[in-house]
Each structure stands twice: as structure tokens, then as C-alpha cells.
Design a protein around this motif. Structure first.
Motif, PDB file in Angstrom:
ATOM      1  N   LYS A 110      51.015  44.290  23.957  1.00 20.06           N
ATOM      2  CA  LYS A 110      50.283  45.149  25.276  1.00 20.06           C
ATOM      3  C   LYS A 110      49.302  45.769  23.894  1.00 20.06           C
ATOM      4  CE  LYS A 110      51.717  46.936  29.008  1.00 20.06           C
ATOM      5  NZ  LYS A 110      51.500  47.122  29.785  1.00 20.06           N
ATOM      6  N   LEU A 111      49.445  46.229  22.555  1.00 21.19           N
ATOM      7  CA  LEU A 111      48.472  45.963  21.311  1.00 21.19           C
ATOM      8  C   LEU A 111      47.381  45.689  21.317  1.00 21.19           C
ATOM      9  CD1 LEU A 111      50.734  47.683  19.191  1.00 21.19           C
ATOM     10  CD2 LEU A 111      49.035  49.156  20.539  1.00 21.19           C
ATOM     11  N   GLN A 112      48.016  44.185  20.698  1.00 25.43           N
ATOM     12  CA  GLN A 112      46.948  42.608  20.846  1.00 25.43           C
ATOM     13  C   GLN A 112      45.866  42.521  22.230  1.00 25.43           C
ATOM     14  OE1 GLN A 112      46.836  41.276  18.106  1.00 25.43           O
ATOM     15  NE2 GLN A 112      44.634  40.834  18.666  1.00 25.43           N
ATOM     16  N   ARG A 113      46.672  43.232  23.108  1.00 26.71           N
ATOM     17  CA  ARG A 113      45.481  42.735  24.444  1.00 26.71           C
ATOM     18  C   ARG A 113      44.471  44.405  24.632  1.00 26.71           C
ATOM     19  NH1 ARG A 113      49.882  40.955  27.368  1.00 26.71           N
ATOM     20  NH2 ARG A 113      50.372  43.203  28.396  1.00 26.71           N
ATOM     21  N   TYR A 114      44.895  45.210  24.295  1.00 28.52           N
ATOM     22  CA  TYR A 114      44.202  46.230  24.126  1.00 28.52           C
ATOM     23  C   TYR A 114      42.556  46.479  23.042  1.00 28.52           C
ATOM     24  CZ  TYR A 114      42.151  51.347  23.385  1.00 28.52           C
ATOM     25  OH  TYR A 114      41.229  52.074  23.432  1.00 28.52           O
ATOM     26  N   ALA A 115      43.489  45.891  21.536  1.00 29.54           N
ATOM     27  CA  ALA A 115      42.416  46.077  20.399  1.00 29.54           C
ATOM     28  C   ALA A 115      41.356  44.245  21.182  1.00 29.54           C
ATOM     29  CB  ALA A 115      43.209  44.684  19.613  1.00 29.54           C
ATOM     30  N   GLU A 116      41.586  43.043  21.686  1.00 27.63           N
ATOM     31  CA  GLU A 116      41.094  42.238  22.615  1.00 27.63           C
ATOM     32  C   GLU A 116      40.125  43.061  23.861  1.00 27.63           C
ATOM     33  OE1 GLU A 116      43.836  39.430  24.218  1.00 27.63           O
ATOM     34  OE2 GLU A 116      44.049  38.991  21.789  1.00 27.63           O
ATOM     35  N   GLU A 117      40.523  43.825  24.510  1.00 28.41           N
ATOM     36  CA  GLU A 117      39.403  44.065  24.933  1.00 28.41           C
ATOM     37  C   GLU A 117      38.107  45.360  24.286  1.00 28.41           C
ATOM     38  OE1 GLU A 117      41.104  47.402  27.578  1.00 28.41           O
ATOM     39  OE2 GLU A 117      43.261  45.679  28.199  1.00 28.41           O
ATOM     40  N   LEU A 118      38.901  45.902  22.918  1.00 29.56           N
ATOM     41  CA  LEU A 118      37.674  46.725  22.522  1.00 29.56           C
ATOM     42  C   LEU A 118      36.913  45.558  21.481  1.00 29.56           C
ATOM     43  CD1 LEU A 118      40.621  49.382  21.330  1.00 29.56           C
ATOM     44  CD2 LEU A 118      37.690  50.304  22.745  1.00 29.56           C
ATOM     45  N   GLY A 119      37.403  44.523  21.810  1.00 25.95           N
ATOM     46  CA  GLY A 119      36.261  43.466  21.005  1.00 25.95           C
ATOM     47  C   GLY A 119      37.506  43.623  19.655  1.00 25.95           C
ATOM     48  N   VAL A 120      38.249  44.230  19.257  1.00 32.83           N
ATOM     49  CA  VAL A 120      39.016  44.040  16.984  1.00 32.83           C
ATOM     50  C   VAL A 120      39.801  43.175  16.832  1.00 32.83           C
ATOM     51  CG1 VAL A 120      39.616  45.862  16.328  1.00 32.83           C
ATOM     52  CG2 VAL A 120      38.547  46.778  17.651  1.00 32.83           C
ATOM     53  N   LYS A 121      39.793  42.610  15.880  1.00 32.03           N
ATOM     54  CA  LYS A 121      40.278  41.684  15.562  1.00 32.03           C
ATOM     55  C   LYS A 121      42.043  41.764  14.560  1.00 32.03           C
ATOM     56  CE  LYS A 121      36.301  39.252  15.021  1.00 32.03           C
ATOM     57  NZ  LYS A 121      35.496  38.772  14.140  1.00 32.03           N
ATOM     58  N   GLN A 122      42.037  43.496  14.828  1.00 27.03           N
ATOM     59  CA  GLN A 122      42.615  44.171  13.747  1.00 27.03           C
ATOM     60  C   GLN A 122      43.459  44.505  14.535  1.00 27.03           C
ATOM     61  OE1 GLN A 122      41.802  43.825   9.199  1.00 27.03           O
ATOM     62  NE2 GLN A 122      40.347  44.455  10.177  1.00 27.03           N
ATOM     63  N   VAL A 123      44.735  44.557  14.751  1.00 30.19           N
ATOM     64  CA  VAL A 123      46.165  44.811  14.916  1.00 30.19           C
ATOM     65  C   VAL A 123      46.752  45.280  13.846  1.00 30.19           C
ATOM     66  CG1 VAL A 123      47.861  45.945  16.280  1.00 30.19           C
ATOM     67  CG2 VAL A 123      46.038  44.544  17.262  1.00 30.19           C
TER      68      VAL A 123
END
Length: 138
Positions: A110-123
Motif C-alpha cells: 500500500k505504501l508503494q502504491r501511494y508513492a507511485e501515485e505521487l510519482g515518488v520512487k523512494q519509500v
């Protein structure tokens, strides 16, 4: 490695990761609050953003949400709460032996999907960065 060397290593790692936007798994506890503070300071220097993300589950107390919200707000950091029904979504309603792995995996997906929605590569999460650096393993 001495404490001072570990501290320098942690700050260097935070500065390196702060060259891009970062999603930080944020519980509101001491460890993740320290990382949030470090990322907040570092991303201000680089012009990037840190997103504090708290995962709300049925098995965690509501006060954890209140604390995480307050801490992120005090630091002036964007805070997102993602809800998860870990019993259903992680497939742990039957209490399997690997329930901790399944739950953590579900949360980080879920965290990774949220990061992808934001265009963020790093979790980033605490155990991955800070705890490792401040133990004998680091």
C-alpha cells in the motif's frame, strides 16, 4: 563503528535520499519521528518533499493516529493516513504462522502504491535505515 560515525552515516544517507521526494512510513513513535525530523530538514535544503504516511489498521490503537498526525503537523510535513483491513487484505484472518510477514507485506504494498501515485520512487521505513545503522549490524 562509533556512535559519532554512525550518526554521520545516518545524516549522509538521509541527505542522499533527500535528493528526491521521499515517502516515509511514519508511526509517530520516537524512531520514525527522528527520521521525519531529519528528512524534513534535509528536504528543505534540497527543495524536495517528504510525505509522512501512517497506516491505520484495526489492530493498532486510535491514539497512534492522533500522535502521528500531531507530530507531522508540528514539523510542518504533509501527513497521509492509509487505512487497511489487515485481516482481510493481508489474508491473516485464519491466524497463519506467517501472519506478521503477510501483514507487513500488505502494508508496504500500500505504501508503494501511494508513492507511485505521487510519482515518488523512494519509500523509507525505520528498520531499513536507522535501526540498522545504530546497531552492531551497521
Amino acid at each position: 563503528m562509533s556512535y559519532e560515525e554512525k550518526k554521520i552515516k545516518l545524516l549522509e544517507e538521509v541527505d542522499k535520499l533527500s535528493q528526491e521526494d521521499v515517502v516515509l512510513a511514519f508511526s509517530g513513535g520516537v524512531d520514525s519521528s527522528l527520521l521525519l525530523k531529519l528528512f524534513s530538514k534535509s528536504t528543505k535544503k534540497t527543495g524536495k518533499k517528504v510525505y509522512a504516511v501512517t497506516v491505520h489498521t484495526k489492530i493498532h490503537p486510535m491514539k497512534d493516529l492522533e500522535i502521528s498526525r500531531r507530530v507531522a503537523d508540528e514539523m510542518g510535513v504533509e501527513h497521509k493516513i492509509i487505512s487497511i483491513d489487515e485481516l482481510k487484505e493481508a489474508g491473516i484472518e485464519d491466524n497463519p504462522v506467517n501472519r506478521c510477514y503477510l501483514c507487513k507485506k500488505s502494508i508496504f504494498e500500500k505504501l508503494q502504491r501511494y508513492a507511485e501515485e505521487l510519482g515518488v520512487k523512494q519509500v523509507v521505513e525505520v528498520q531499513m535505515k536507522m535501526i540498522y545503522m545504530f546497531t552492531d549490524q551497521g
